[in-house]
Design a protein around this motif. Structure first.
Motif, PDB file in Angstrom:
ATOM      1  N   THR A  45     -22.362  48.681 -19.361  1.00  0.00           N
ATOM      2  CA  THR A  45     -21.236  49.116 -20.186  1.00  0.00           C
ATOM      3  C   THR A  45     -20.885  48.048 -21.213  1.00  0.00           C
ATOM      4  OG1 THR A  45     -20.390  50.424 -18.339  1.00  0.00           O
ATOM      5  CG2 THR A  45     -18.853  49.952 -20.131  1.00  0.00           C
ATOM      6  N   ILE A  49     -20.917  48.105 -25.415  1.00  0.00           N
ATOM      7  CA  ILE A  49     -19.808  47.641 -26.254  1.00  0.00           C
ATOM      8  C   ILE A  49     -20.303  46.577 -27.231  1.00  0.00           C
ATOM      9  CG2 ILE A  49     -17.626  46.349 -26.252  1.00  0.00           C
ATOM     10  CD1 ILE A  49     -17.027  47.778 -23.519  1.00  0.00           C
ATOM     11  N   TYR A 115     -24.334  58.357 -19.795  1.00  0.00           N
ATOM     12  CA  TYR A 115     -24.504  57.136 -20.580  1.00  0.00           C
ATOM     13  C   TYR A 115     -24.649  57.426 -22.074  1.00  0.00           C
ATOM     14  CZ  TYR A 115     -24.555  53.804 -16.737  1.00  0.00           C
ATOM     15  OH  TYR A 115     -24.194  53.008 -15.684  1.00  0.00           O
ATOM     16  N   LEU A 118     -21.134  57.833 -23.183  1.00  0.00           N
ATOM     17  CA  LEU A 118     -20.505  56.505 -23.210  1.00  0.00           C
ATOM     18  C   LEU A 118     -20.949  55.722 -24.445  1.00  0.00           C
ATOM     19  CD1 LEU A 118     -18.711  54.516 -21.596  1.00  0.00           C
ATOM     20  CD2 LEU A 118     -20.802  53.698 -20.501  1.00  0.00           C
ATOM     21  N   MET A 121     -19.296  57.167 -27.470  1.00  0.00           N
ATOM     22  CA  MET A 121     -17.903  56.733 -27.521  1.00  0.00           C
ATOM     23  C   MET A 121     -17.812  55.328 -28.108  1.00  0.00           C
ATOM     24  SD  MET A 121     -15.185  56.002 -24.409  1.00  0.00           S
ATOM     25  CE  MET A 121     -14.944  57.690 -23.880  1.00  0.00           C
ATOM     26  N   SER A 122     -18.693  54.467 -27.667  1.00  0.00           N
ATOM     27  CA  SER A 122     -18.710  53.097 -28.180  1.00  0.00           C
ATOM     28  C   SER A 122     -19.078  53.079 -29.660  1.00  0.00           C
ATOM     29  CB  SER A 122     -19.700  52.242 -27.373  1.00  0.00           C
ATOM     30  OG  SER A 122     -19.743  50.929 -27.871  1.00  0.00           O
ATOM     31  N   ASP A 123     -20.099  53.836 -30.036  1.00  0.00           N
ATOM     32  CA  ASP A 123     -20.537  53.887 -31.432  1.00  0.00           C
ATOM     33  C   ASP A 123     -19.460  54.452 -32.359  1.00  0.00           C
ATOM     34  OD1 ASP A 123     -23.083  52.826 -30.984  1.00  0.00           O
ATOM     35  OD2 ASP A 123     -24.020  54.801 -30.740  1.00  0.00           O
ATOM     36  N   GLY A 126     -14.560  54.002 -29.930  1.00  0.00           N
ATOM     37  CA  GLY A 126     -13.681  54.107 -28.768  1.00  0.00           C
ATOM     38  C   GLY A 126     -13.184  52.730 -28.373  1.00  0.00           C
ATOM     39  N   GLN A 128     -12.252  49.486 -26.238  1.00  0.00           N
ATOM     40  CA  GLN A 128     -12.989  48.793 -25.187  1.00  0.00           C
ATOM     41  C   GLN A 128     -12.490  49.241 -23.818  1.00  0.00           C
ATOM     42  OE1 GLN A 128     -13.434  44.577 -25.715  1.00  0.00           O
ATOM     43  NE2 GLN A 128     -14.067  44.249 -23.609  1.00  0.00           N
ATOM     44  N   ASP A 130     -11.208  52.178 -22.986  1.00  0.00           N
ATOM     45  CA  ASP A 130     -11.713  53.524 -22.693  1.00  0.00           C
ATOM     46  C   ASP A 130     -13.194  53.496 -22.301  1.00  0.00           C
ATOM     47  OD1 ASP A 130      -9.237  54.647 -23.184  1.00  0.00           O
ATOM     48  OD2 ASP A 130      -9.748  55.347 -25.216  1.00  0.00           O
ATOM     49  N   VAL A 131     -13.961  52.706 -23.016  1.00  0.00           N
ATOM     50  CA  VAL A 131     -15.393  52.596 -22.719  1.00  0.00           C
ATOM     51  C   VAL A 131     -15.588  51.985 -21.330  1.00  0.00           C
ATOM     52  CG1 VAL A 131     -17.585  51.564 -23.425  1.00  0.00           C
ATOM     53  CG2 VAL A 131     -16.053  52.512 -25.158  1.00  0.00           C
ATOM     54  N   GLY A 135     -17.233  53.792 -18.112  1.00  0.00           N
ATOM     55  CA  GLY A 135     -18.351  53.090 -17.470  1.00  0.00           C
ATOM     56  C   GLY A 135     -18.098  52.896 -15.984  1.00  0.00           C
TER      57      GLY A 135
END
Length: 172
Positions: A45, A49, A115, A118, A121-123, A126, A128, A130-131, A135
């Motif tokens: 995770t 990030i 994943y 996830l 979401m990071s891209d 979102g 940190q 929440d990610v 995760g």
């Protein structure tokens, strides 16, 4: 007579050329898990990030870096499953191969679905928190089964490596 001898010699050699070596069995079934050993962990995770941390205002890995990272793992897993299935099962390799296949098939849908979501979401920016939260949910849902399969495969891998004098640094 020489012709018959030559034909028999070639016939005896050809099967040896197509049988994978013990190292090939080990590399395919066990060593390939290095690509997924961070499954169900906070480390994966945090790596997702990190793909979106800007340096000097730019993304060094480009847009959608986390998604591309997971896509790469999915492709690797799919390829490895095929390679494991292509290996001839013997009484000695049966448990190792079946466990390896089960492990890779277990993680594949999680990488494709949870994943990937996830990573997206990071891209997409979102937070940190929440990610990390999502995760952690993935880890809690899938981590124990992964650890169980991984432990069996590692045990089988150690036994197989010892039986074939394959030198492995198990990180112990």
């Amino acid at each position: 007579m020489k012709k018959l001898f030559l034909i028999l010699a070639v016939a005896a050699i050809l099967p040896a050329c197509t049988n994978p070596s013990p190292e090939n069995y080990f590399d395919t079934a066990v060593l390939n898990t290095n690509m997924i050993n961070d499954f169900g962990s906070d480390a994966l995770t945090k790596m997702l990030i990190a793909q979106n941390v800007k340096y000097n205002g730019t993304l060094p890995n480009g847009p959608n870096a986390a998604t591309k990272m997971i896509d790469g793992k999915v492709q690797y897993i799919e390829s490895t499953i095929k390679k494991v299935k292509d290996l001839k099962e013997t009484s000695e390799t049966k448990t190792m191969l079946r466990t390896s296949e089960a492990l890779f098939e277990y993680v594949l849908p999680v990488y494709k679905n949870e994943y990937t979501a996830l990573a997206k979401m990071s891209d997409e920016g979102g937070t940190q928190e929440d990610v990390l939260s999502l995760g952690k949910e993935i880890d809690e849902k899938y981590g124990a089964r992964f650890d169980s399969l991984f432990e069996v495969l590692t045990s089988e891998g150690k036994r197989y490596a010892a039986a074939h004098d394959i030198k492995v640094n198990w990180g112990n």
